[in-house]
Write a protein that holds these residues in place. Structure first.
Motif, mmCIF file in Angstrom:
data_model
loop_
_atom_site.group_PDB
_atom_site.id
_atom_site.type_symbol
_atom_site.label_atom_id
_atom_site.label_comp_id
_atom_site.label_asym_id
_atom_site.label_seq_id
_atom_site.Cartn_x
_atom_site.Cartn_y
_atom_site.Cartn_z
ATOM 1 N N ASP A 1 34.674 30.213 28.779
ATOM 2 C CA ASP A 1 35.289 29.243 27.864
ATOM 3 C C ASP A 1 36.459 28.527 28.515
ATOM 4 N N LYS A 2 37.156 29.220 29.423
ATOM 5 C CA LYS A 2 38.283 28.611 30.133
ATOM 6 C C LYS A 2 37.818 27.743 31.302
ATOM 7 N N GLY A 3 36.549 27.829 31.614
ATOM 8 C CA GLY A 3 36.025 27.072 32.741
ATOM 9 C C GLY A 3 36.221 27.769 34.073
ATOM 10 N N ASP A 4 36.618 29.035 34.047
ATOM 11 C CA ASP A 4 36.832 29.799 35.276
ATOM 12 C C ASP A 4 35.527 30.491 35.657
ATOM 13 N N THR A 5 34.592 29.715 36.199
ATOM 14 C CA THR A 5 33.271 30.269 36.516
ATOM 15 C C THR A 5 33.325 31.259 37.675
ATOM 16 N N VAL A 6 34.281 31.075 38.572
ATOM 17 C CA VAL A 6 34.403 32.013 39.699
ATOM 18 C C VAL A 6 34.741 33.407 39.173
ATOM 19 N N LEU A 7 35.696 33.484 38.252
ATOM 20 C CA LEU A 7 36.050 34.770 37.658
ATOM 21 C C LEU A 7 34.874 35.326 36.858
ATOM 22 N N ARG B 1 41.102 38.489 49.856
ATOM 23 C CA ARG B 1 40.465 37.358 49.191
ATOM 24 C C ARG B 1 40.365 37.553 47.680
ATOM 25 N N SER B 2 40.437 38.808 47.242
ATOM 26 C CA SER B 2 40.265 39.082 45.809
ATOM 27 C C SER B 2 41.566 38.958 45.016
ATOM 28 N N ASP B 3 42.682 38.755 45.704
ATOM 29 C CA ASP B 3 43.988 38.830 45.036
ATOM 30 C C ASP B 3 44.125 37.826 43.901
ATOM 31 N N SER B 4 43.793 36.555 44.152
ATOM 32 C CA SER B 4 43.990 35.529 43.119
ATOM 33 C C SER B 4 43.039 35.745 41.941
ATOM 34 N N ILE B 5 41.815 36.182 42.232
ATOM 35 C CA ILE B 5 40.835 36.430 41.163
ATOM 36 C C ILE B 5 41.280 37.624 40.323
ATOM 37 N N SER B 6 41.780 38.662 41.001
ATOM 38 C CA SER B 6 42.260 39.849 40.289
ATOM 39 C C SER B 6 43.417 39.511 39.352
ATOM 40 N N LYS B 7 44.308 38.644 39.827
ATOM 41 C CA LYS B 7 45.452 38.252 38.994
ATOM 42 C C LYS B 7 45.005 37.423 37.801
ATOM 43 N N ARG B 8 44.019 36.537 38.013
ATOM 44 C CA ARG B 8 43.516 35.740 36.894
ATOM 45 C C ARG B 8 42.845 36.642 35.858
ATOM 46 N N PHE B 9 42.133 37.653 36.341
ATOM 47 C CA PHE B 9 41.512 38.616 35.427
ATOM 48 C C PHE B 9 42.594 39.342 34.625
ATOM 49 N N GLY B 10 43.669 39.748 35.311
ATOM 50 C CA GLY B 10 44.748 40.469 34.640
ATOM 51 C C GLY B 10 45.399 39.651 33.543
#
Length: 431
Positions: A266-272, A350-359
């Motif tokens: 819904d946020k458009g964050d398809t990578v996450l 490489r996972s740092d930014s994705i992990s933070k967005r998930f958090g």
């Protein structure tokens, strides 16, 4: 004493009626009467010899009665189940496989009779031994309460007994939440999850050892099982942001993972969203997913390489529900990696930014701090277990060491077909 004696020919025998409530116990094997030759024709000698025999028989009757309904049957069953699972894994023929499945039923029946299990506990024992469905509670609250009273009456003051019982409740809660048995490894994981000093952890172990002594007093067969509170090498707890929290993670429910996935979309964050979907349907760590290159996709497998341990290097069948996604990510890749990442952190993660967005996302959805991205991995393992997947197949998918020389050194592990069948049992609704 003479009423227990009977004369057969010229030899005296001792006999004792087995009470109905314990005849099903393995000590008696449905016998109604116990008899034994005293090997003498002298009545007084027979009376004297019968005393020791009767004392032993009555002791066995009392032990059988004391075990009725004890929740320690789950500890006994855990050890039996591990041995049977190990044999099941190395079965080479259909006959061997069926023999072990029969042994599972036989062990379940033995435990049911030995502990006098009734109603739902009978079903729990059967489901655990045959279908890998772990009982809801490892140790009953009633048994822990009895332990507290036993300690206060015989060894320590009420305050100390209360503290020890509290420690046991905490340990059992951790074990039940994580759907694992009471073993040395599970106690170690519990201790690692605590951000406390080593001396405080030793207090937990002291309470655990006291509880184990109590279990042995209540259930003599427990003496044959390894004490899970023995031989722990305690390290000083790390402090600050870098402390090891990996064993304090709480698994999500399937519905919660689906909810977070939808929120990311819904946020458009398809990578996450893609990373969540792959994690749920493979059991991979976020770092493993973000390190995947297009060359790690080989036919129907995701190949994990350069893991921290040998067991971490593995092949995971691609779930049908991510096959199209994986093919699309390969085509779209511009840098050779499956998952697009703006950049790694200063350590090349490489996972740092994705992990933070998930958090941030899961926090806005109201999830507690103990539920993190790694919790998805726990959910996957839990769902596989509850679907009846053999433990050794789960370990091969998750990249866990089995801690058995036969499997860790000599075995090539489960086949692709076994792992593929297991993976397909995962049925997330990612719409």
């Amino acid at each position: 004493m003479s009423r227990h004696l009977i004369l057969k020919g010229s030899t005296w025998h001792v006999r004792l009626d087995v009470p109905k409530d314990v005849r099903g116990h393995p000590n008696f094997m449905m016998k109604k009467v116990l008899t034994k030759s005293l090997k003498t024709g002298n009545h007084q000698a027979a009376v004297d010899a019968s005393r020791e025999v009767l004392i032993e028989w009555k002791k066995r009757i009392n032990e059988a009665r004391d075990k009725k309904g004890l929740s320690s049957w789950k500890i006994h069953a855990e050890a039996k189940k591990q041995n049977l699972d190990a044999n099941l894994y190395i079965a080479k023929t259909a006959e061997e496989f069926q023999k072990i499945k029969y042994d599972q039923l036989l062990e379940a029946a033995k435990i049911i009779n030995e502990y006098g299990l009734k109603n739902h506990e009978r079903e729990e024992a059967l489901q655990f031994m045959v279908n890998n469905t772990r009982p809801k509670t490892t140790i009953s609250p009633q048994l822990i309460n009895e332990f507290e009273r036993y300690q206060a009456k015989n060894f320590v003051g009420e305050k100390t007994a209360s503290m020890q019982a509290s420690h046991i409740r905490e340990i059992i809660k951790y074990i039940d939440i994580n759907n694992i048995g009471l073993t040395h490894d599970s106690v170690e994981k519990y201790l690692d999850s605590l951000d406390i000093k080593s001396i405080t952890k030793r207090n937990r172990l002291f309470s655990g050892n006291s509880f184990w002594d109590f279990l042995e007093y209540k259930d003599k067969s427990i003496k044959n099982e390894p004490n899970p509170f023995h031989n722990h090498n305690l390290q000083r707890a790390k402090k600050g942001k870098g402390k090891d929290q990996k064993n304090s993670y709480i698994p999500f429910t399937q519905a919660e993972i689906e909810k977070i996935y939808k929120a990311a979309m819904d946020k458009g964050d398809t990578v996450l969203a893609d990373t969540i979907k792959i994690a749920a349907l493979t059991g991979c760590r976020i770092a493993e997913i973000c390190k995947l290159t297009t060359s790690n996709i080989q036919k129907n497998n995701i190949v994990i390489e350069n893991a921290k341990t040998n067991s971490g290097n593995r092949h995971i069948p691609i779930h049908p529900n991510i096959k199209e996604l994986v093919d699309s990510l390969i085509k779209k890749s511009t840098d050779g990696f499956l998952i697009s990442s703006s950049s790694g952190n200063k350590y090349g993660n490489r996972s740092d930014s994705i992990s933070k967005r998930f958090g941030r996302l899961k926090t806005t959805l109201g999830f507690e701090s103990g539920k993190v991205f790694h919790s998805i991995r726990k959910t996957t393992a839990t769902l596989l277990q509850r679907a009846g997947v053999p433990p050794l197949t789960i370990a091969a998918i998750m990249g866990h060491k089995v801690n058995h020389i036969t499997f860790d050194i000599y075995s090539a592990g489960p086949s692709f077909q076994q792992k593929d069948l297991a993976i397909k049992k995962l049925q997330f609704k990612f719409n």
